[in-house]
Write an enzyme that holds these catalytic residues in place. Structure first.
Site, mmCIF file in Angstrom:
data_model
loop_
_atom_site.group_PDB
_atom_site.id
_atom_site.type_symbol
_atom_site.label_atom_id
_atom_site.label_comp_id
_atom_site.label_asym_id
_atom_site.label_seq_id
_atom_site.Cartn_x
_atom_site.Cartn_y
_atom_site.Cartn_z
ATOM 1 N N CYS A 72 3.406 -0.037 -1.234
ATOM 2 C CA CYS A 72 3.630 1.303 -1.776
ATOM 3 C C CYS A 72 2.790 1.608 -3.016
ATOM 4 O O CYS A 72 2.856 2.718 -3.544
ATOM 5 C CB CYS A 72 5.107 1.502 -2.080
ATOM 6 S SG CYS A 72 6.144 1.217 -0.628
ATOM 7 N N HIS B 271 7.507 6.304 -10.236
ATOM 8 C CA HIS B 271 7.603 5.762 -8.873
ATOM 9 C C HIS B 271 8.954 6.126 -8.285
ATOM 10 O O HIS B 271 9.028 6.627 -7.166
ATOM 11 C CB HIS B 271 7.411 4.242 -8.916
ATOM 12 C CG HIS B 271 7.413 3.594 -7.580
ATOM 13 N ND1 HIS B 271 6.499 3.912 -6.598
ATOM 14 C CD2 HIS B 271 8.220 2.634 -7.049
ATOM 15 C CE1 HIS B 271 6.737 3.177 -5.526
ATOM 16 N NE2 HIS B 271 7.787 2.390 -5.766
ATOM 17 N N GLU C 133 11.934 0.120 -13.264
ATOM 18 C CA GLU C 133 10.873 0.977 -13.788
ATOM 19 C C GLU C 133 11.254 1.528 -15.158
ATOM 20 O O GLU C 133 10.399 1.633 -16.059
ATOM 21 C CB GLU C 133 10.570 2.131 -12.831
ATOM 22 C CG GLU C 133 9.405 2.997 -13.311
ATOM 23 C CD GLU C 133 9.042 4.125 -12.364
ATOM 24 O OE1 GLU C 133 7.948 4.700 -12.529
ATOM 25 O OE2 GLU C 133 9.851 4.428 -11.453
ATOM 26 N N LYS D 94 9.538 11.920 -5.386
ATOM 27 C CA LYS D 94 9.981 11.393 -4.089
ATOM 28 C C LYS D 94 11.320 11.995 -3.682
ATOM 29 O O LYS D 94 11.688 11.942 -2.494
ATOM 30 C CB LYS D 94 10.071 9.870 -4.128
ATOM 31 C CG LYS D 94 8.723 9.154 -4.148
ATOM 32 C CD LYS D 94 8.904 7.643 -4.087
ATOM 33 C CE LYS D 94 7.568 6.907 -4.135
ATOM 34 N NZ LYS D 94 6.934 6.988 -5.476
ATOM 35 N N HIS E 129 9.523 8.967 0.593
ATOM 36 C CA HIS E 129 8.591 7.914 0.177
ATOM 37 C C HIS E 129 7.512 7.741 1.239
ATOM 38 O O HIS E 129 7.780 7.246 2.335
ATOM 39 C CB HIS E 129 9.361 6.617 -0.035
ATOM 40 C CG HIS E 129 8.589 5.542 -0.730
ATOM 41 N ND1 HIS E 129 7.226 5.630 -0.960
ATOM 42 C CD2 HIS E 129 8.976 4.343 -1.246
ATOM 43 C CE1 HIS E 129 6.820 4.529 -1.584
ATOM 44 N NE2 HIS E 129 7.870 3.752 -1.768
ATOM 45 N N PHE F 8 6.071 -3.645 -2.504
ATOM 46 C CA PHE F 8 6.487 -4.969 -2.072
ATOM 47 C C PHE F 8 5.329 -5.950 -2.267
ATOM 48 O O PHE F 8 4.166 -5.615 -2.021
ATOM 49 C CB PHE F 8 6.876 -4.965 -0.597
ATOM 50 C CG PHE F 8 8.203 -4.310 -0.301
ATOM 51 C CD1 PHE F 8 9.052 -3.900 -1.304
ATOM 52 C CD2 PHE F 8 8.616 -4.116 1.010
ATOM 53 C CE1 PHE F 8 10.279 -3.305 -1.026
ATOM 54 C CE2 PHE F 8 9.828 -3.525 1.305
ATOM 55 C CZ PHE F 8 10.658 -3.119 0.290
#
Length: 411
Positions: free
Chosen positions: A162, A302, A313, A334, A339, A399
């Site tokens: 991502c 994010h 975050e 998002k 996403h 990830f």
């Protein structure tokens, strides 16, 4: 002497709109791209998650039938976005050897791969299409763009989950600084709204399961958040040296002042709860050319709407900005787009650029009950940004512990 790198074109196809401007308008209006999936395979496989943020306009409506047939959906999104960005830039003539592509995907041609596997099992090897490998390979979107525009400097592909398309933009910044090209098309695309990724993400408890209310399912920072909403689409920006842009009289949206990439070396899916590597990426992107953390006046976070990720975050942001964080308006877009995985950073870069160009921070929808562990000034309605030089960052984490951050400045 560092070069100034500027944004001169934008393009996108997203869950909010068929192009960048429509997506931005819908974002400002507080719309959601999440909706119930109507495909028969949802019931066929009894999927636990029955909604996603599908593209607002299908690719077949934006491409010729022949070209669409030879491209995986992820490459279709890439070509649509790149064409729009290229037209928006107004570039008419360029030496092909000075034009490059920095593209990305998080998963690649999953539709082509799994469709070919079904064909092999059900109909045998002779019925597998000869274009299968060129369609499923992760670099296929970059190749489609490169061949369409005749870009001969290079066509590179990042696959960093991502964080992918933000990393591609950071790479483009470096490639322009190093003189590898005068103009680069950068961004990312993803088409993973398929039963297997949906089942897999749901199995790992990453997706929201609010099947009865998809439009409000993505709720970053909310105490009731329960996972992200899978999205799809593509986004592209045209980056060029300021010298090249001024020489052709280009319109400039914003300046890209830095980009940085770090890794957590912590866990394959979970973010480092301390956010130290993510913080290093933010600091490096901001300070690339001498800007200060106190110069930042807007953040596109994010913020995927996962219980663990949003807090991690926040810790990273607190580490970077300290008390100044309370004065920075934060947008978590998002909530509206879902996403887009490898395409997320691309559309969020466009939203960051337009926020600076129009001096407007976009809203975060669906936030009704703020998590008491998170202390941020989250933008709930479109909010004016200050005049003068304004610095903004866009964060992406993926990830594998991938962190990527880009920093833009108003012009």
């Amino acid at each position: 002497m560092p070069k100034k790198i500027v944004v001169t074109g934008i393009g996108a196809t997203s869950p909010l709109g068929a192009n960048a401007r429509d997506s931005w308008t819908a974002l400002l209006a507080g719309e959601s791209g999440a909706r119930t999936l109507e495909q028969e395979w949802v019931e066929q496989y009894d999927l636990p998650v029955k909604f996603a943020a599908s593209a607002k306009v299908e690719q077949e409506e934006q491409l010729e039938r022949v070209e669409a047939k030879r491209l995986d959906p992820g490459s279709q999104f890439a070509l649509i976005a790149a064409r729009e960005a290229w037209a928006d830039s107004g570039i008419e003539h360029i030496d092909p050897e000075r034009l490059g592509v920095d593209w990305s995907t998080g998963i690649g041609g999953v539709w082509t791969l799994l469709s070919a596997w079904d064909t092999l099992r059900e109909r045998g090897p002779r019925r597998v299409l000869p274009m299968t490998v060129p369609m499923l390979m992760p670099n296929a979107p970059a190749a489609a763009i490169e061949m369409h525009l005749g870009a001969r400097a290079f066509a590179r592909t990042v696959v960093s989950a991502c964080a992918s398309s933000t990393e591609s933009i950071a790479n483009a910044f470096d490639h322009l600084q190093q003189g590898f090209a005068d103009v680069i098309i950068a961004g990312g695309s993803e088409a993973a709204i398929h039963p297997l990724p949906l089942a897999a993400f749901a199995s790992m408890q990453a997706l929201s399961k609010r099947n009865d209310e998809p439009a409000t399912a993505s709720r970053p920072y909310d105490v009731t958040r329960d996972g992200f909403v899978l999205g799809e689409g593509g986004a592209a920006i045209i980056l060029e040296t300021e010298e090249h842009a001024l020489a052709r009289g280009a319109r400039i949206y914003a300046e890209l002042v830095g980009g940085a990439v770090t890794s957590d070396a912590y866990h394959i899916t979970a973010p480092d709860p301390e956010g130290s590597a993510a913080a290093r990426a933010m600091i490096a992107a901001i300070e690339t050319h001498g800007y200060s953390r106190s110069d930042v006046r807007h953040i596109n976070a994010h913020a995927t709407s996962t219980p663990v990720g949003d807090v991690a975050e926040y810790h990273a942001l607190k580490h970077v900005f300290g008390d100044h964080l309370a004065d920075i308006p934060v947008s978590a877009t998002k909530a509206s787009t879902g996403h887009l995985l490898g395409g997320a950073g691309g559309i969020e870069a466009i939203f960051t650029v337009l926020a600076l160009a129009e001096r407007t921070a976009p809203p975060t929808i669906n936030l009704t009950d703020m998590d008491p562990e998170i202390h941020l000034d989250v933008v709930r309605e479109p909010r004016a940004l200050p005049e003068g030089d304004v610095l903004a960052i866009s964060n992406s984490f993926g990830f594998g512990g991938h962190n990527a951050v880009v920093a833009f400045k108003s012009v």
